[in-house]
Design an enzyme around this catalytic site. Structure first.
Site, short mmCIF file in Angstrom:
data_model
loop_
_atom_site.label_atom_id
_atom_site.label_comp_id
_atom_site.label_asym_id
_atom_site.label_seq_id
_atom_site.Cartn_x
_atom_site.Cartn_y
_atom_site.Cartn_z
N GLN A 1 2.02 -1.56 6.08
CA GLN A 1 2.53 -0.28 6.55
C GLN A 1 2.95 -0.36 8.02
OE1 GLN A 1 -0.44 2.64 5.45
NE2 GLN A 1 0.49 2.73 3.44
N GLU B 1 0.84 -1.20 0.00
CA GLU B 1 0.00 0.00 0.00
C GLU B 1 0.88 1.26 0.00
OE1 GLU B 1 -2.05 -0.96 3.57
OE2 GLU B 1 -3.25 -2.52 2.61
N GLU C 1 -5.30 -5.86 2.95
CA GLU C 1 -4.14 -6.67 3.37
C GLU C 1 -4.34 -8.16 3.08
OE1 GLU C 1 -5.46 -4.31 5.34
OE2 GLU C 1 -3.89 -2.79 5.31
N ASP D 1 1.06 -4.27 12.79
CA ASP D 1 -0.28 -4.53 13.34
C ASP D 1 -1.26 -4.95 12.24
OD1 ASP D 1 0.06 -2.70 16.15
OD2 ASP D 1 1.25 -2.10 14.43
N PHE D 2 -1.02 -4.46 11.02
CA PHE D 2 -1.96 -4.75 9.93
C PHE D 2 -1.82 -6.18 9.41
CE2 PHE D 2 -1.59 0.02 8.52
CZ PHE D 2 -1.95 0.41 9.80
N HIS E 1 -0.76 0.85 16.09
CA HIS E 1 0.35 1.05 15.15
C HIS E 1 1.66 0.86 15.91
CE1 HIS E 1 -2.94 2.95 13.01
NE2 HIS E 1 -2.20 3.14 11.94
#
Lengths: 324, 319
Positions: free
Chosen positions: A67, A12, A45, A70-71, A113
């Site tokens: 990014q 992304e 994701e 956590d994602f 994050h």
């Protein structure tokens, strides 16, 4: 990417002209040389990790990134159920040359994050995991990962990306090191002794490795000689190096930024207890964050993440408590 | 459209092969001879056969927890499938996959993906690899109606659409996500209405008519191969067996079931072949007898094949 045309990046905001080259500028400008191989995705994701897997099993070598680490949880089915198992389920017939990159660490962004999720993935068979702490290793491990025929998850610490540039973090540490221009790899599974010592082995990676070095400096002032080991890879883990060190120092402390329960330190301490019981003069020490989500307010975040002082205390406790 | 007789008979044989394979497996399972669990394909044969007959050998499919029909239609051998279902070393995944993960990439089938919707991004990535390498190949993603309610479906179909990838997304709408009727979990009448949201064509066809499926698939595959992008193809069908082992299907209304049995694809297609004069009853009977013999041979071979050494479980985690 210049060396192997099968390599491509997918993520992304990684190659938008005028953008940032990923959340932390890692791919900045690559689209100028490799427009066809820098693929900007929607905010999807699960989709992008699955797409990377599909391309990998057909023989390409994707580098997929999120990014923020956590994602990764948005892509958990793909990472855990698909990417980590595909080769195994196929009976060894399918190959998955797939690199995944994820920035980790608390940096004043609150709970979502900030996580250090390494331990969660450490328990997933089928994934190799590396954690570079220096610029030299970041290049060498990335190259090794891209050339590897298995899924490799690279955890990168946000405070080690650099203390300069548009996206520099306020508390960023200077992790720069001599980075040769030429091609080299840091093999997966090879740890390194960052500082030699005789009284206690301190095992730490990413940001914690730098704090462990500072701690070792302070301990030296107290007459305690700490050996600092940076495993660099979590899977495979360089047991040979760690065992040789602990065989010498007979004491060990494991430092990690993630929460204590079910952490990397728990696994290493248990394994050392099994492997090195004849040598250990004291229980393996653990320094980790408390079992709480990552807090926002700077004093609380500072309280959350292991400090140099806490590492010093843990090492001192292990040494002094065992007649050192 | 005029078809070659051999081709038409071939479709019949393929569907009968899948039906007889599944019936034999069900029997072996109920006898307690076969380990694990099974999700079977009886009633949906026209979808796998109709779609795969529109593909080339180098095209690649992804499948689901209900993969036996796709595997046979894509050309995996009966022996390698039966071996896998028995957990033997002769299986297509050497016993490491089992019923829900059969596949063989050499034959153009990714080991089946048993997480609902999980295959949609993967098929999309396969399509991306074809596009990046400029190969004239197509990826087909088989999924059930239930998968269209997974986030992965939306993420991946959207990516296939924005990048105009050579992918055909095939929804086998058998009207139930396990036991829950799809009308209870989707407000749209046709799941292909969702195609509009991604800006790609959506086509709903009678999934129990093998030639209709074949023709719709051909259009979608050609479109994909030409670089025009993906299609969402919905094949309306019905599962005339349980969702998984020992499911008595009490959630399927009696009337609906009766009608579905009357419309099941093999009886329908066989009757059409006879009515058209394409085949005599004897030819259809012979096809059935032949596949039965092949299946029996595969069962015998699988039962005689060696089981894997337990410690072989430790191999194949990494390359």
């Amino acid at each position: 990417m210049a060396r192997d045309e099968r390599v491509f990046c997918i993520g992304e905001d990684i190659g938008i002209p005028g953008g940032w080259g990923g959340a932390f500028t890692v791919t900045l400008g690559l689209e100028q040389d490799f427009r066809e191989r820098i693929i900007d995705t929607p905010i999807s994701e699960a989709g992008l990790f699955g797409v990377a897997l599909g391309a990998a099993i057909m023989g390409l070598r994707p580098v997929a990134d999120v990014q923020y680490g956590d994602f990764l949880f948005c892509a958990m089915d793909q990472v855990v159920n698909q990417i980590a198992t595909m080769r195994y389920m196929s009976g060894g017939k399918v190959t998955v040359p797939l690199v995944m990159r994820a920035p980790v660490g608390a940096t004043g962004r609150g709970a979502q994050h900030a996580r250090n999720p390494e331990a969660i993935f450490y328990g997933i068979p089928g994934l190799k995991i590396v954690c570079p702490a220096t610029a030299y290793d970041a290049k060498g491990l990335l190259k090794a990962a891209v050339r590897e025929d298995n899924p490799v998850l690279i955890f990168e610490h946000k405070l080690l990306y650099g203390s300069k540039g548009a996206r520099a973090e306020t508390e960023a540490l200077d992790a720069s090191s001599e980075v040769p221009e030429e091609d080299y790899v840091v093999p997966l599974g090879e740890g390194i002794v960052r500082r030699e010592g005789t009284h206690v082995t301190v095992i730490a990676n990413l940001l914690m490795m730098h704090r462990a070095l500072l701690a070792a400096e302070r301990l030296a002032g107290e007459g305690i000689s700490a050996e600092v080991i940076d495993p660099r890879s979590l899977v495979p883990f360089d047991w040979e190096l760690v065992e040789a060190s602990v065989g010498k120092t007979m004491r060990a402390v494991v430092v990690e930024e993630g929460p204590r329960t079910g952490g990397i330190g728990a696994e290493i301490a248990a394994s050392l207890a099994e492997r090195m019981s004849d040598y250990l003069l004291a229980p393996v020490g653990r320094v980790a964050s408390p079992d709480i989500p990552v807090p926002f307010a700077p004093p609380m975040e500072e309280f959350y993440r292991p400090t140099v002082e806490r590492i010093v205390e843990a090492a001192r406790g292990v040494v002094v408590g065992s007649g050192g | 459209m005029a078809y070659d007789t051999q081709f038409l008979l071939g479709l019949y044989r393929q569907m009968v092969l899948i039906r007889q394979f599944e019936e034999r497996v069900k029997f072996l399972f109920l006898e307690g001879v076969m380990p694990g669990t099974i999700h079977q394909y009886q009633g949906q044969e026209a979808v796998a056969v109709g779609v795969c007959s529109a593909l080339e050998a180098q095209d690649v499919i992804t499948s689901t927890h209900r993969p036996h029909g796709h595997a046979l239609a894509k050309g995996l051998s009966i022996e390698s499938l039966m071996g896998e279902l028995f957990g033997k070393v002769t299986g297509c995944c050497h016993g490491k996959g089992g019923s829900m993960h059969v596949g063989d990439l050499e034959k153009g089938m990714v080991p089946a993906i048993a997480i609902v919707g999980g295959g949609v991004p993967i098929a999309t990535g396969i399509g991306l690899s074809f596009k990046l390498r400029q190969e004239p190949r197509v990826a087909v993603c088989f999924m059930g109606d239930g998968a269209t309610n997974e986030g992965a479906f939306h993420e991946a179909v959207n990516m296939g659409a924005i990048w105009s990838l050579p992918v055909v997304y095939v929804i086998e709408n058998n009207r139930y996500s396990a036991s829950t009727p799809i009308c209870q979990t989707a407000r749209v009448e046709r799941l292909t209405e969702r195609a509009h949201a991604y800006g790609i064509p959506g086509v709903t066809v009678d999934g129990n008519d093998v030639l209709t499926v074949h023709e719709a698939a051909q259009v979608a595959v050609e479109r994909a191969r030409s670089g025009a992008g993906p299609t969402l193809l919905e094949a309306m069908t019905y599962r005339i067996t349980g969702h998984s082992r020992r499911d008595p299907c009490l959630y399927q209304p009696e009337e609906e079931r009766k009608q579905a049995l009357a419309e099941e694809p093999i009886g329908r297609y066989g009757a059409w072949l006879l009515a058209e004069g394409t085949a005599e009853q004897a030819a259809l009977d012979q096809a059935r007898a032949e596949v039965d013999a092949e299946i029996e041979e595969a069962v015998r071979a699988a039962q005689a094949a060696p089981a894997p050494a337990p410690e072989a479980a430790l191999e194949d985690v990494f390359a």
